[in-house]
Design a protein around this motif. Structure first.
Motif, PDB file in Angstrom:
ATOM      1  N   VAL A   1      -3.322  -7.877  16.200  1.00 38.34           N
ATOM      2  CA  VAL A   1      -2.430  -7.848  14.909  1.00 38.34           C
ATOM      3  C   VAL A   1      -2.670  -9.037  13.980  1.00 38.34           C
ATOM      4  CG1 VAL A   1      -0.020  -7.612  14.205  1.00 38.34           C
ATOM      5  CG2 VAL A   1      -0.368  -6.947  16.352  1.00 38.34           C
TER       6      VAL A   1
ATOM      7  N   LEU B   1       2.549  -8.519  20.903  1.00 39.04           N
ATOM      8  CA  LEU B   1       3.418  -9.410  20.562  1.00 39.04           C
ATOM      9  C   LEU B   1       2.803 -10.643  20.519  1.00 39.04           C
ATOM     10  CD1 LEU B   1       6.410  -9.408  19.929  1.00 39.04           C
ATOM     11  CD2 LEU B   1       6.811  -9.970  22.306  1.00 39.04           C
ATOM     12  N   ALA B   2       2.078 -11.175  21.267  1.00 43.06           N
ATOM     13  CA  ALA B   2       1.468 -12.459  21.304  1.00 43.06           C
ATOM     14  C   ALA B   2       0.528 -12.577  20.105  1.00 43.06           C
ATOM     15  CB  ALA B   2       0.572 -12.770  22.616  1.00 43.06           C
TER      16      ALA B   2
ATOM     17  N   TYR C   1       0.784 -10.730  17.303  1.00 39.94           N
ATOM     18  CA  TYR C   1       1.920 -10.752  16.269  1.00 39.94           C
ATOM     19  C   TYR C   1       2.621 -12.035  15.943  1.00 39.94           C
ATOM     20  CZ  TYR C   1       5.601  -8.590  13.075  1.00 39.94           C
ATOM     21  OH  TYR C   1       6.391  -8.383  12.019  1.00 39.94           O
ATOM     22  N   GLY C   2       2.761 -12.771  17.071  1.00 40.89           N
ATOM     23  CA  GLY C   2       3.185 -14.228  16.822  1.00 40.89           C
ATOM     24  C   GLY C   2       2.001 -14.878  16.295  1.00 40.89           C
ATOM     25  N   LEU C   3       0.935 -14.875  16.735  1.00 39.33           N
ATOM     26  CA  LEU C   3      -0.347 -15.513  16.114  1.00 39.33           C
ATOM     27  C   LEU C   3      -0.258 -15.331  14.361  1.00 39.33           C
ATOM     28  CD1 LEU C   3      -3.462 -15.239  18.308  1.00 39.33           C
ATOM     29  CD2 LEU C   3      -2.107 -17.383  17.667  1.00 39.33           C
TER      30      LEU C   3
ATOM     31  N   ILE D   1       2.096 -14.389  12.579  1.00 36.52           N
ATOM     32  CA  ILE D   1       3.292 -15.137  11.968  1.00 36.52           C
ATOM     33  C   ILE D   1       2.888 -16.575  11.907  1.00 36.52           C
ATOM     34  CG2 ILE D   1       5.530 -15.804  11.898  1.00 36.52           C
ATOM     35  CD1 ILE D   1       6.413 -13.324  13.277  1.00 36.52           C
ATOM     36  N   LEU D   2       2.400 -17.165  12.684  1.00 32.51           N
ATOM     37  CA  LEU D   2       2.033 -18.555  13.117  1.00 32.51           C
ATOM     38  C   LEU D   2       0.757 -18.799  11.827  1.00 32.51           C
ATOM     39  CD1 LEU D   2       2.437 -21.011  14.681  1.00 32.51           C
ATOM     40  CD2 LEU D   2       0.567 -20.466  15.951  1.00 32.51           C
TER      41      LEU D   2
ATOM     42  N   GLN E   1       2.446 -18.481   8.367  1.00 38.80           N
ATOM     43  CA  GLN E   1       3.171 -19.403   7.777  1.00 38.80           C
ATOM     44  C   GLN E   1       2.413 -20.723   7.598  1.00 38.80           C
ATOM     45  OE1 GLN E   1       6.087 -19.109   6.626  1.00 38.80           O
ATOM     46  NE2 GLN E   1       6.010 -16.703   7.056  1.00 38.80           N
ATOM     47  N   LEU E   2       1.370 -20.899   8.556  1.00 43.17           N
ATOM     48  CA  LEU E   2       0.651 -22.490   8.462  1.00 43.17           C
ATOM     49  C   LEU E   2       0.105 -22.307   7.140  1.00 43.17           C
ATOM     50  CD1 LEU E   2      -1.108 -23.126  11.839  1.00 43.17           C
ATOM     51  CD2 LEU E   2       0.563 -24.527  10.537  1.00 43.17           C
TER      52      LEU E   2
ATOM     53  N   LEU F   1      -1.115  -8.668   6.938  1.00 44.53           N
ATOM     54  CA  LEU F   1      -0.642  -7.870   7.442  1.00 44.53           C
ATOM     55  C   LEU F   1      -0.937  -6.160   6.926  1.00 44.53           C
ATOM     56  CD1 LEU F   1       0.987  -7.023   9.888  1.00 44.53           C
ATOM     57  CD2 LEU F   1       3.021  -6.790   8.756  1.00 44.53           C
TER      58      LEU F   1
ATOM     59  N   PHE G   1       9.299  -2.414  16.381  1.00 43.32           N
ATOM     60  CA  PHE G   1       9.069  -3.386  15.401  1.00 43.32           C
ATOM     61  C   PHE G   1       9.903  -3.097  14.430  1.00 43.32           C
ATOM     62  CE2 PHE G   1       5.390  -5.133  17.970  1.00 43.32           C
ATOM     63  CZ  PHE G   1       5.772  -6.294  18.120  1.00 43.32           C
TER      64      PHE G   1
ATOM     65  N   TRP H   1       9.324 -25.923   7.917  1.00 46.63           N
ATOM     66  CA  TRP H   1       8.197 -25.172   8.904  1.00 46.63           C
ATOM     67  C   TRP H   1       8.786 -24.384  10.086  1.00 46.63           C
ATOM     68  CZ3 TRP H   1       3.165 -25.900   8.156  1.00 46.63           C
ATOM     69  CH2 TRP H   1       2.808 -26.978   7.055  1.00 46.63           C
TER      70      TRP H   1
ATOM     71  N   ARG I   1       9.204 -21.002  10.125  1.00 45.90           N
ATOM     72  CA  ARG I   1       8.594 -19.922  10.360  1.00 45.90           C
ATOM     73  C   ARG I   1       7.507 -20.314  11.265  1.00 45.90           C
ATOM     74  NH1 ARG I   1       9.932 -15.457   5.683  1.00 45.90           N
ATOM     75  NH2 ARG I   1      12.267 -15.596   5.992  1.00 45.90           N
ATOM     76  N   VAL I   2       6.773 -21.439  10.888  1.00 45.50           N
ATOM     77  CA  VAL I   2       5.500 -21.640  11.733  1.00 45.50           C
ATOM     78  C   VAL I   2       6.156 -22.111  13.159  1.00 45.50           C
ATOM     79  CG1 VAL I   2       3.833 -23.434  12.202  1.00 45.50           C
ATOM     80  CG2 VAL I   2       4.279 -23.026   9.769  1.00 45.50           C
TER      81      VAL I   2
ATOM     82  N   GLY J   1       6.621 -18.641  14.908  1.00 41.84           N
ATOM     83  CA  GLY J   1       5.485 -17.968  15.320  1.00 41.84           C
ATOM     84  C   GLY J   1       5.046 -18.476  16.531  1.00 41.84           C
ATOM     85  N   LEU J   2       5.008 -19.782  16.706  1.00 44.03           N
ATOM     86  CA  LEU J   2       4.526 -20.482  17.826  1.00 44.03           C
ATOM     87  C   LEU J   2       5.478 -20.256  18.975  1.00 44.03           C
ATOM     88  CD1 LEU J   2       2.521 -22.652  18.478  1.00 44.03           C
ATOM     89  CD2 LEU J   2       4.253 -24.448  18.240  1.00 44.03           C
TER      90      LEU J   2
ATOM     91  N   ILE K   1       7.286 -17.495  19.392  1.00 45.12           N
ATOM     92  CA  ILE K   1       6.953 -16.211  20.034  1.00 45.12           C
ATOM     93  C   ILE K   1       5.658 -16.264  21.014  1.00 45.12           C
ATOM     94  CG2 ILE K   1       5.841 -13.611  19.411  1.00 45.12           C
ATOM     95  CD1 ILE K   1       7.420 -14.077  16.939  1.00 45.12           C
ATOM     96  N   VAL K   2       4.743 -16.933  20.477  1.00 48.25           N
ATOM     97  CA  VAL K   2       3.355 -16.916  21.261  1.00 48.25           C
ATOM     98  C   VAL K   2       3.591 -17.667  22.654  1.00 48.25           C
ATOM     99  CG1 VAL K   2       0.961 -17.817  21.509  1.00 48.25           C
ATOM    100  CG2 VAL K   2       1.832 -17.124  19.277  1.00 48.25           C
TER     101      VAL K   2
ATOM    102  N   VAL L   1       5.870 -15.114  24.849  1.00 50.60           N
ATOM    103  CA  VAL L   1       5.269 -13.998  25.356  1.00 50.60           C
ATOM    104  C   VAL L   1       4.285 -14.439  26.386  1.00 50.60           C
ATOM    105  CG1 VAL L   1       3.723 -12.297  24.678  1.00 50.60           C
ATOM    106  CG2 VAL L   1       5.864 -12.785  23.368  1.00 50.60           C
TER     107      VAL L   1
END
Ligand code: ADP
Ligand code: MG
Lengths: 299, 247, 329
Positions: A47, A106-107, A109-111, A113-114, A117-118, A228, C58, C284, C286-287, C290-291, C293-294, C297
């Motif tokens: 994702v 999901l992982a 997807y998390g990446l 977002i990360l 946002q970074l 996305l 989602f 930060w 939302r960063v 994201g972290l 979530i990773v 999970v």
């Protein structure tokens, strides 16, 4: 709907949209091919694909700011992203490769977002462009105009795709990747280090996304949130083309580029994103019903 | 006697591989029939075609007087034609008892009754059937914690819970401890005799099917090679060749 | 009917007492605490699909946004009294959400696994994009619900109790559904949908029902949150896929998906942690999300209750019967 009438009134406008669509489509094809590669070899849907495109765009932009011509920036962005992709695999992705699909979705997807946002935090939300300094071609007495950069980007995209395909066909690593995609267990028995193959696959995917992003940065714009839609485009293209079908990917990507351009014109730019995401749903549901008629599922 | 299941000239190919070629067979109601053949001869494919797992390329399939060739899996199952899977499929995260309770006849899961708790009668029946296959002590364990053989037994009990008219069993003895096979065969016969369920059993093991079935079809390379009473099939040179040639 | 043992009632009683008294005890935190109940409903309704049925969506945020917009449109366009318009609006929102769920359900719920996950991701975002282009609902500028008629600060108290009430209703409804054959059916779909079909279960019907139940409560909650926040932005509040939409999933997983109390626990932990530490992250956040979530999970996919169930299966009723009790039968 006003615009729809305009289309019929001025056929050259259609030609313009068609050309622009085809040219943009080649860039979509790159990211989609990378997604198909990772999906086919690692059984993983990434994702964060679009974020890799976005980062490739920023790489090209910063190289441009440092005085490197964006076209030269394309291979450099690819190399930088290869390293990033490799690192992402070694740190995160390898942990989810054999897990169930939702975990990997999901992982990643998390990446996504990360990374998004970074980028937002580090580079700001502003829209950036890597100026390439190309001019504009005027055809048919001014009825159709093409910026040269789009032509160049189109050619570069095809070249980058071809380079990846040649690598997969010719190199030892490429052969190992293809062997793994057919049967990972058999590949392991034959002494192939599949972990290394996966790292390379993810790296190559990131590289091709990086190249695609660099082309995006010089043809249009980059900003932290463009990821996305690229992920979704890649996903649609892969669903339509199937895994391991290069020409299918290219055809689907060009078709999507054209469809998007026409939709953007007819519906208005503010609905273009809605069109992309809506089209995804339509394609999925259409595939599902067409398969259900044959007593089959989309798997 | 009119057959409850009637397969006529069914063809099915996967790309270039012809898995079933002009297969016809008929199973009368209330009987136990066998389907044998070497590995890869198309037995499972035929089951899949019958229960609606995939479309067939040609031919027709009738069940209980109804054309079912184009129906899909759940519809066919609701007509009372169930199958078990060669690789065994149960609900791994649910306890054995829950596996049983959700396998009640689909007619019992109507618009409103589906929101109710399982009735006491259903619970009793579930426990009895678990007892019947020897899994009663494990009824509160998740299905996924059972051994492969126990999962096969659970899958069989689930099928019985659903009270089908006919049951297609795909290699019910594969992976089951050889000392337990005779007990399982006895239960299959009981299911047939006491619950009136017609059985069509795929079996790789010749010795087993000879004991169980009263009539046997033999597939080889996707084609119907021979059929007849066990003792006839056993003596058939073509069947022997097929088995010897394949192994 | 068998009455639950007093021990089983203890936790619900404590939670109820806390919920009722919280605004009195800590009036300045009513807004945050209202969102605690919102989060619990988010996690519970997500888990109905993702945890219990194995359909990892989602796009549940779609129903939330639809409910929110419908409610505020009713409040804006029907000239009724404040409360009449609000409750009518919530009802219309819930109905509309259920209708949308039923309509798209038959198409989307036929998708399996990752196709479903990504398809629902698409539909949630598409809705946000459509709303921000549609002038009738304010376009990209969003909408503002009507002013609360009561005293200053009364708004927070009122919507606190409304979201609390919604959470208090959602939980037992889901509990009831899980306890019946319906719960078994959706668990069966989660564990092996092909098997469920081969056994003749009407999987599409159950899936659509579950999706609509989820839509109903999210639709109601949408109206509440729209008024609680006091401003509807199409992408950041109503169809907030990258905040609420992801949090739902994360909270359910954190607490333990597929368990009754897991989502409640996950939502409480997530929300409290978030409220305590969010502001220290200085932009930060939302960063960090994201972290988070990773990390969750990858390292803790079973969640707290899922982990506990693996550690102490007997406590969760998974046991082998003693031969003695066997002989007694
Ligand atoms: N889904 C499928 N796709 C492609 N080939 C298949 C599929 N299912 C079965 N086959 C092929 O059909 C043939 C018959 O297989 P099968 O019915 O499983 O045999 P049996 O159950 O008798 O061992 C085999 O050659 C197998 O490879
Ligand atoms: Mg077989």
């Amino acid at each position: 709907m006003e615009n729809l009438r305009l289309l019929f009134a001025a056929p050259s406008l259609s030609l313009q949209l068609l050309l622009d669509g085809v040219l943009i489509g080649a860039i979509f094809a790159l990211a989609a091919y990378g997604m198909a590669l990772v999906w086919g070899v690692m059984g993983l849907i990434n994702v964060a694909q679009g974020e890799l495109v976005m980062l490739g765009g920023y790489a090209a932009y910063f190289l441009y700011r440092a005085g490197i011509h964006p076209l030269l920036g394309v291979p450099v962005a690819a190399i930088l992203l290869f390293i990033l992709g490799w690192a992402l695999y070694r740190v995160v992705v390898f942990r989810v490769v054999d897990k169930d699909l939702f975990i990997s979705i999901l992982a990643t997807y998390g990446l996504s977002i990360l990374l998004q946002q970074l980028a937002n935090g580090l580079f700001g939300a502003n829209v950036r462009t890597a100026e390439s300094g190309f001019g504009t071609l005027v055809l048919l007495d001014g009825a159709v105009t093409i910026s040269e950069i789009k032509l160049v980007a189109f050619a570069a995209a095809l070249l980058a795709g071809a380079a990846l395909i040649v690598f997969l066909k010719r190199s030892r690593m490429g052969q190992a990747i293809r062997a793994t995609s057919q049967n990972a267990r058999a590949a392991r028995v034959m002494g192939i280090d599949t972990d290394r193959v996966y790292a390379w696959t993810f790296g190559l995917n990131a590289a091709i996304c990086g190249a695609s992003g660099a082309l995006v940065a010089m043809t249009w714009i980059v900003h932290p949130y463009l990821g996305l839609p690229y992920t979704v485009r890649s996903f649609m293209i892969v669903i339509l083309a199937g895994l391991g079908n290069v020409f299918g990917v290219l055809a689907a990507a060009l078709g999507l580029g054209v469809a998007e351009n026409f939709a953007g014109f007819v519906l208005g730019a503010e609905y273009q994103a809605a069109f992309i995401f809506g089209l995804l749903v339509v394609i999925l549901v259409w595939r599902r019903f067409s398969l259900a008629r044959q007593r089959r599922y989309l798997t | 006697m009119t057959p409850i299941l009637e397969v006529q000239h069914v063809r099915k190919s996967f790309g270039g591989v012809v898995a079933n070629d002009d297969v016809s067979l008929a199973v009368p109601a209330g009987k136990i029939y066998g389907l044998i053949g070497p590995n890869g001869s198309g037995k499972t494919t035929l089951f899949n075609s019958i229960v609606g797992q995939h479309p067939v390329d040609g031919g027709s399939i009738r069940f209980a007087g109804r054309e079912i060739t184009t129906l899909r899996v759940p519809q066919i199952a609701r007509l009372g034609l169930l199958r078990t899977f060669q690789q065994t499929r149960i609900y791994r995260g649910m306890t054995c008892l829950q596996n049983m309770l959700i396998s009640v006849p689909p007619a019992g899961l109507g618009w409103r009754s589906v929101y109710l708790r399982p009735s006491a009668a259903e619970e009793r029946k579930a426990e009895d059937l678990l007892q019947f296959v020897g899994l009663h002590a494990k009824r509160h364990l998740p299905g996924g914690d059972l051994s492969f053989g126990q999962q096969k037994l659970l899958e069989f009990a689930m099928a019985l819970m659903s009270q089908p008219k006919m049951l297609l069993l795909d290699e019910p003895t594969a992976g089951i401890n050889p000392t337990l096979i005779n007990g399982l065969l006895e239960r299959l016969r009981q299911a047939n005799r006491d619950f009136g369920i017609t059985l069509l059993v795929i079996e790789h093991n010749m010795r087993v099917i000879m004991q169980l079935a009263e009539y046997i079809y033999c597939l080889a390379h996707g084609e119907l090679l021979a059929e007849g009473k066990p003792e006839e099939v056993q003596k058939d040179q073509r069947v022997l060749d097929a088995y010897l040639g394949a192994t | 009917m068998k009455l639950p043992a007093p021990r089983e009632l203890l936790i619900p009683a404590v939670i109820l007492a806390f919920g009722l008294l919280a605004p009195v005890l800590a009036p300045s935190y009513r807004g945050q605490m209202a969102f605690l109940w919102v989060m619990i409903v988010f996690a519970l309704t997500w888990d109905l699909l993702g945890g219990q049925m194995g359909y990892n969506s989602f796009g549940n945020i779609l129903f939330f946004g639809v409910g929110m917009y419908a409610c505020v449109v009713v409040q804006r366009d029907l000239h009724l009294g404040y409360y009449a318009a609000l409750f009518l609006g919530m009802g219309v929102g819930a109905l509309l959400a259920v209708t949308v769920g039923a309509l798209i359900g038959s198409g989307l719920l036929g998708l399996r696994g990752h196709y479903f996950a990504i398809g629902t991701l698409g539909i949630g975002i598409a809705a946000g994009e459509l709303a921000s282009g549609w002038d009738f609902v304010g376009g990209g500028g969003g909408m503002v619900p009507p002013l609360f008629p009561g005293a200053v600060g009364g708004r927070e108290t009122f919507f606190y109790y409304l979201s609390f009430a919604l959470a208090v209703v959602t939980f037992p409804v889901l509990r009831f559904l899980y306890a019946g054959r319906f719960g078994l059916a959706i668990n069966a779909i989660r564990d092996d949908e092909d098997k469920a079909e081969a056994m003749g279960l009407r999987t599409t019907r159950y899936k659509t029902t579950a999706w609509c139940v989820s839509a109903f409560f999210l639709g109601l909650m949408g109206g509440v949150v729209g008024n609680l926040v006091g401003f509807i932005d199409p992408r950041e509040v109503a169809f907030a896929g990258s905040t609420f939409g992801v949090w739902m999933v994360l909270m359910a997983i954190l607490g333990g998906k597929g368990t009754l109390w897991g989502p409640v626990l996950g939502a409480a932990i997530f929300h409290v942690t978030k409220e305590l530490f969010w502001t220290y992250l200085l932009g930060w956040q939302r960063v960090a999300l994201g972290l988070l979530i990773v990390v969750i999970v990858v390292f803790f996919p079973r969640g707290i209750l899922g982990w506990a169930r693996e550690r102490w299966p007997e406590r969760f009723g998974q046991r082998v019967d003693e031969p003695a009790s066997e002989a007694g039968r």
